[in-house]
Structures are given as structure tokens and as C-alpha cells.
Design an enzyme around this catalytic site. Structure first.
Site, PDB file in Angstrom:
ATOM      1  N   ASP A   1       0.831  -1.207   0.000  1.00  0.00           N
ATOM      2  CA  ASP A   1       0.000   0.000   0.000  1.00  0.00           C
ATOM      3  C   ASP A   1       0.865   1.257   0.000  1.00  0.00           C
ATOM      4  O   ASP A   1       1.914   1.309   0.651  1.00  0.00           O
ATOM      5  CB  ASP A   1      -0.889  -0.009   1.244  1.00  0.00           C
ATOM      6  CG  ASP A   1      -1.740   1.229   1.373  1.00  0.00           C
ATOM      7  OD1 ASP A   1      -2.666   1.387   0.570  1.00  0.00           O
ATOM      8  OD2 ASP A   1      -1.446   2.049   2.272  1.00  0.00           O
TER       9      ASP A   1
ATOM     10  N   GLU B   1       1.129  -0.454  -5.145  1.00  0.00           N
ATOM     11  CA  GLU B   1       0.161   0.600  -5.461  1.00  0.00           C
ATOM     12  C   GLU B   1       0.895   1.932  -5.475  1.00  0.00           C
ATOM     13  O   GLU B   1       1.420   2.382  -4.460  1.00  0.00           O
ATOM     14  CB  GLU B   1      -0.944   0.647  -4.408  1.00  0.00           C
ATOM     15  CG  GLU B   1      -1.935   1.781  -4.630  1.00  0.00           C
ATOM     16  CD  GLU B   1      -2.523   2.327  -3.334  1.00  0.00           C
ATOM     17  OE1 GLU B   1      -3.707   2.721  -3.355  1.00  0.00           O
ATOM     18  OE2 GLU B   1      -1.810   2.365  -2.315  1.00  0.00           O
TER      19      GLU B   1
END
Length: 641
Positions: A236, A306
Site C-alpha cells: 500500500d 500501489e
């Protein structure tokens, strides 16, 4: 000029026109290497709290996921990715983690996770977990000890003295960095008498990756879950992992004279995509490979990242020529889709990824996630099947978000139902895309027996649900399932790629592999019926093709035979596509030459001389232009969507 500066959408179109629509096809060629499990799978993102509630508390949990695993077996999904399930105060919906190696009670226990793992492995499936390495919760033991300067945690976070102490006793932050969620990115801690940095909320202090002990402890986190059988991780917010250690102030973007502490108006070159981030990622790849080699089960453990960054920065996650990077940097190009974009833009977004992807690397195509409005809301439900065809049938790994395979739409959220209160700067209401999965037409769509659920159940569940789509003659779910089956074909897994601009609003691409079926995929992005001369638009087609998959709004039936050779005496041979409709056409292996012509087996034209009405754009120019265009699209999405 001011109108252009304030209208990102128009600027996108102007830049695309400048590049000219007829650039050469992308560089993807036949894949002649071994295929690993992560290359042929579909990765399905589960947002656990809204997937399935097993105990009636209105919140999805691990037992609920376990109870629905047969859905994936039936559908053909081999890999599930779970959004955060770690122990958390839930300030930022689980992305504020207080213990990286324990399960939040909302989802169950560590034993529940082990039970889920066992059930997944029994079905010959794979599981990925969210890995949130940028920060912890301020309730994490590490931060609590860092505040007290207890070794070795004193420098686990980014602490700095005030830049200035004013006469009234207030402290000035070390620099002008802004939080993504609004306000200063520095919070003063009275006990330690220093500021700490947080890219997100003050309850999410950033870890200090210039401290090697932090890096080693995060490897221990990875190993903990790998030992339990996890097959990989989605990292993330990876672009935020490291920052400029000298704390230079960030400046306004060139088009603004003042920033007014507005995150979107600032150039975040000191807090995002900092060069040292890639070294951390390369270390993790090395660690995962070493783990796989030393474990009894030596299958590849993968990492996905990401990063809403320029294409140049995203490509660095693949590696730098010396260091091996991760397998799949998320490709968000299809996430930019909306009703304004025509086939020229989509061709560009497809080609530019392959043209800049390092040799020997693998693509992926993401169509949705928990941070954006639903795909059906972004492109319209009529185009859902077309986007599924792009994601599933372009070379690479397809990544889906739960519910999008049904055409699930945003839930309508009242102010008193809002849970995501920390997303001011990106200006997207994220709660709407996180509604519970509609399993059937029973109360709450079969998600929970509790009247009050964690997220708002879409009121259309009585008609728009999985059970209804299974029973329907034609449905988004059935198309999704058909496309997963097609991904098992050697041509889809290994074949070459050519992308064609059929018209302003119609895009086509072919997948070909010698001695195997060929496929032609055609998507109408427009609002009008399109008549297509297949034989004249796409070279080297056989006289007949059959419909392998058709969108639910297509007038064609699966198995229907189409002629590709148009005759003025037989105009019925035109392929006629309704607005937003799409089809996958295929041919028998008997019509594919055993030794395919060069212009069939390669996406690179035999002549590299551009057509007379074309502008030849080199890969380097692509990269430069796309760095700008990609940034514009991201900012447009964040500012106006």
C-alpha cells in the site's frame, strides 16, 4: 490559457492530438518463457468488512470469507487479495495498524485466519495480503516506545525539532509538507518535545526507512505471514515510503502562483517517489525470492505495488537493470476510463504501458479498487463487459474488485452514514464504492442478518445480485466467468498483440499464436451504433469468425458465425455493434497458418516507417509525454471525479 490550466480534461485531449492517433503498435510479442502461477491467474480483491458477515454483527469477517470460497472455485478465480485485516483502531479503515502480526477482533482471530488459509489451500487457490509498510498506528508499541525514546525504537519514526519557536510558545513545523488527508503533515508531541511526520492522519506516523532496524523488522512481518502460507503481498501507498531526509520545502505546481496549503496544488517531489524507495522494494523482492528458495514449497511469492505516479516512476518498481524489482506494479490505466475518452485515448493507454515496460516483464490491468467509485459508475454499466474484456484478454494479469463482476454500483451514502472522514484532499467519497456484496435477494443481499450493516447495502440488491445473475440467460457475471475460462487458452496467455483504431469510438485488438485459435476483441466506447468492416479493418482474418463472448447489450449470440469479407451485394456481413457493446470473436485452429506470417506473430510492423499521416513517436518521447499526461489524469481524477 487559464481555461486550459483549470481544465485537465481538455489538456489531455490536446496532448493526445499533438501525439497523433496513428502511432505504431505496441511492442508486446509472443511470450516464449515459462508461465508462473501469478501470470495466468485472476487476482480478486476482497474488502473483508463488506464481503460476508458470519456472526450477525453487521461486519464482514474471516469466517464469512471462508464460507464463500466455493464462489471463487465456481467462478474460476484462483487468487484472492484481502484488504487489511490486522489489529487496528480503525481510524483509517484498517490502514492504521497497531499490530502487524495479529488479526483485528472485528474480523476474528489468528486461528480463524489459519482456518481460512487451510480452506484456501485445499481449493488449490492463492492468497495475497495487504502490506502497509509506510506507517503504523500511533497506538503501535513501536510508536509508544519511540515517544519515550526507548531503544531501539527512538528513531523508528521521522522525528524533527521545531523549525522555530515563536514568542507565544507555539512551534513551527520543520518544513511545509502537507498531509494527503489535509492539514500539516507534522504533529507536535508534547512528551517527546518534537514533531513527527505523517503522510496521512496524525494517528498514522510514518516509519523511518533510513533506520535499518525498521527494514529488518518489516521483513520479520513479511516472514510471519509467509510462514502461515501467504503467497504474496500488495504494498500500500508505496510511493510515500521514503522522503527527502533534508526536509526541503515543497513548491507550488507551475500553474499556481500560491498553494494555500492545498495538497493538489503542490509538487510532492520531496515526499513522493523519492529515489530511496526503490532500494527498499528491491530488498523485499530479494527477501521473498530467498524465502521461496529455502522453503519446502518453492513456488514464487509475489509482490504488487500501489503507486499513483508517473509511468517512469512506476516502471522502476520492475527493477533498474541491476536489481530485480517486484512482479506487478499496479497498472491503473483502465482506472482512468470514463465516458469522455474515445478509442484513441484507450489505444494510447494500452500501447504506452507495453512500450515502456522493461524487456521480459509482465503487465497487469486493474479496473477497480476500494479507493475509487465503482466501475459501473465510472464508465456506465453498459461498458462493464467491454472493460472486463480489456482487463482479461490484454496480455497480463487481470485484477478485479469485489462486486464489479456483477456491475455493482455505488451505494448512496447519507452524511450520518459516512465512515471515511480522512480523504479531504483527494475529494473522492470512498464509502460509496465499499458497499456489501449482494449475494441474493434476501435482506441485506445475504450479506448479514443484522439490520444495520458496516456499509450501506445498495437498495438494488433485490434485483441486482449474484443469484439472479447466475439464473439470467445473460449477465455481467456470466460474461466475467466466460472471460476467465478464455484466459486458460494458450493464445490469451502467450499470444501477440495488435491494437487497432477502428473508428473514433471503436477499438479492436487481436491475440494470435501459431497453431492456436486467434481472437479479435472489439469494444464500442461510443453512444452510437457502429458498422464495422472486419476484413478491411483488421488484416489477415479468415473468411469466418465465431462469437466466443458477447456483452450483455450485444445483439450477437455466443457461437454465432460472422463473415469477415464484406460485399456490396451482401451488406449484412457488416459487424454491427450497439452503443457500448463489445464482442470477442475467435477462429478455429484450422484457419490459422501453422507458420504464421511475420505480421501476425509480431506486434511490431515489418516496416518501421510511419504512415504519411502519422507522427513517429519514440519510446523516450512516449515516456516524457506520458509522465505529464499520467500526472494530469491522476490530478483530474482526484480533483473533479
Amino acid at each position: 490559457m487559464l481555461a486550459i490550466k483549470n481544465n485537465y480534461k481538455n489538456l489531455i485531449y490536446i496532448l493526445i492530438v499533438l501525439l497523433n492517433i496513428n502511432y505504431i503498435n505496441c511492442k508486446w510479442k509472443i511470450w516464449d518463457k515459462d508461465l508462473d502461477w501469478w501470470q495466468t491467474t485472476v487476482i480478486y480483491q476482497i474488502y473483508p468488512v463488506s464481503f460476508q458477515d458470519s456472526d450477525g454483527d453487521g461486519k464482514g469477517d474471516l469466517e464469512g470469507i471462508k464460507s464463500r470460497l466455493d464462489y471463487f472455485t465456481e467462478t474460476g478465480v484462483k487468487t484472492v487479495w484481502l484488504s487489511p485485516i490486522y489489529k487496528s483502531p480503525q481510524i483509517d479503515n484498517g490502514y492504521d495498524i497497531s499490530n502487524f502480526t495479529d488479526i483485528d477482533p472485528m474480523f476474528g482471530t489468528l486461528d480463524d485466519f489459519k482456518s481460512l488459509m487451510k480452506a484456501i489451500k485445499e481449493r488449490d487457490m492463492y492468497i495475497l495480503l495487504d502490506f502497509v509498510p509506510n506507517h503504523t498506528s500511533d497506538e503501535h508499541e513501536w510508536f509508544q516506545k519511540s515517544v519515550k525514546r526507548i531503544e531501539p525504537y527512538t528513531d523508528y519514526y521521522i522525528w524533527r525539532d521545531p523549525k522555530q519557536v515563536f514568542p507565544n510558545g507555539t512551534n513551527a513545523p520543520p518544513c511545509n509538507w502537507i498531509s494527503l488527508f489535509g492539514g500539516p503533515a507534522w504533529t507536535y508531541n508534547e512528551q517527546r518535545q518534537q514533531f513527527y511526520y505523517h503522510k496521512f492522519t496524525p494517528q498514522q506516523p510514518d516509519l523511518n526507512y533510513y533506520n535499518n532496524k525498521v527494514r529488518e523488522d518489516m521483513k520479520k512481518v513479511l516472514k510471519f505471514w509467509l510462514d502461515l502460507g501467504v503467497d504474496g503481498f500488495r504494498v500500500d501507498a508505496v510511493k510515500e515510503l521514503t522522503e527527502d531526509p533534508e526536509l526541503h520545502d515543497e513548491l507550488c505546481l507551475p500553474q499556481y502562483t500560491t498553494c494555500d496549503n492545498d495538497y493538489l496544488k503542490m509538487n510532492h517531489n520531496y515526499t513522493g517517489d523519492w529515489p530511496d524507495t526503490y532500494g527498499v522494494i528491491y530488498q523485499w523482492r530479494e527477501f521473498l525470492d530467498a524465502y521461496a528458495m529455502s522453503s519446502p514449497n518453492k513456488h514464487t511469492r509475489i509482490m504488487l505495488t500501489e503507486s499513483y505516479s508517473s509511468l517512469y516512476n512506476v516502471m522502476l518498481y520492475y527493477g533498474n537493470g541491476t536489481n530485480e524489482g517486484i512482479q506487478l506494479p499496479f497498472n491503473f490505466h483502465l482506472m482512468y476510463g470514463n465516458i469522455e475518452l474515445n478509442s484513441t485515448v484507450y489505444k494510447y493507454l494500452i500501447d504506452i504501458w507495453y512500450d515502456n515496460m522493461p524487456e521480459g516483464k509482465w503487465a497487469d490491468w486493474v479496473t477497480g479498487n476500494h479507493d475509487f467509485p465503482r466501475l459501473a459508475n465510472r464508465v456506465g454499466s453498459e461498458l462493464l463487459d467491454g472493460f472486463a474484456m480489456l482487463s482479461m484478454l490484454l496480455p497480463g494479469t487481470s485484477i478485479s474488485y469485489q462486486g464489479d463482476e456483477l456491475g455493482q454500483t455505488n451505494s448512496m451514502i447519507r452524511k450520518d452514514q459516512k465512515r471515511d472522514s480522512h480523504n479531504a484532499n483527494v475529494r473522492i467519497q470512498r464509502d460509496a464504492g465499499r458497499g456489501p456484496f449482494p449475494w441474493n435477494d434476501t435482506p441485506n443481499g445475504g450479506f448479514s442478518t443484522n439490520k444495520f450493516t458496516w456499509g450501506v447495502v445498495n437498495p438494488s440488491y433485490w434485483e441486482m445480485n449474484l443469484e439472479a445473475q447466475k439464473k439470467a440467460e445473460k449477465s455481467h457475471y456470466k460474461v466475467y466467468k466466460q472471460l476467465i475460462d478464455l484466459r486458460k487458452k494458450p493464445t490469451i496467455q502467450r499470444g501477440d498483440l495488435n491494437v487497432y483504431l477502428v473508428s473514433t469510438w471503436v477499438l479492436a485488438f487481436t491475440r494470435r499464436l501459431p497453431r492456436n485459435e486467434s481472437y479479435v476483441i472489439i469494444v464500442n466506447f461510443g453512444s452510437e451504433i457502429e458498422e464495422i468492416l472486419l476484413g478491411k479493418t483488421i488484416p489477415n482474418l479468415p473468411d469466418k469468425l465465431s462469437v466466443a463472448v458477447s456483452s450483455i447489450n450485444s445483439d450477437y449470440k455466443d457461437g454465432e458465425i460472422l463473415d469477415t469479407k464484406f460485399s456490396i451485394h451482401n451488406p449484412s456481413k457488416l459487424l454491427i455493434l450497439r452503443p457500448k457493446a463489445s464482442v470477442v470473436l475467435t477462429t478455429d485452429t484450422t484457419v490459422v497458418p501453422t507458420t504464421a506470417p511475420e505480421n501476425i506473430t509480431s506486434t511490431t510492423p515489418t516496416s518501421t516507417t510511419p504512415k504519411s499521416n502519422s507522427v513517429h513517436v519514440t519510446s523516450d518521447n512516449y515516456l516524457t509525454w506520458f509522465t505529464l499526461i499520467n500526472t494530469i489524469i491522476v490530478n483530474y481524477f482526484r480533483k473533479y471525479f
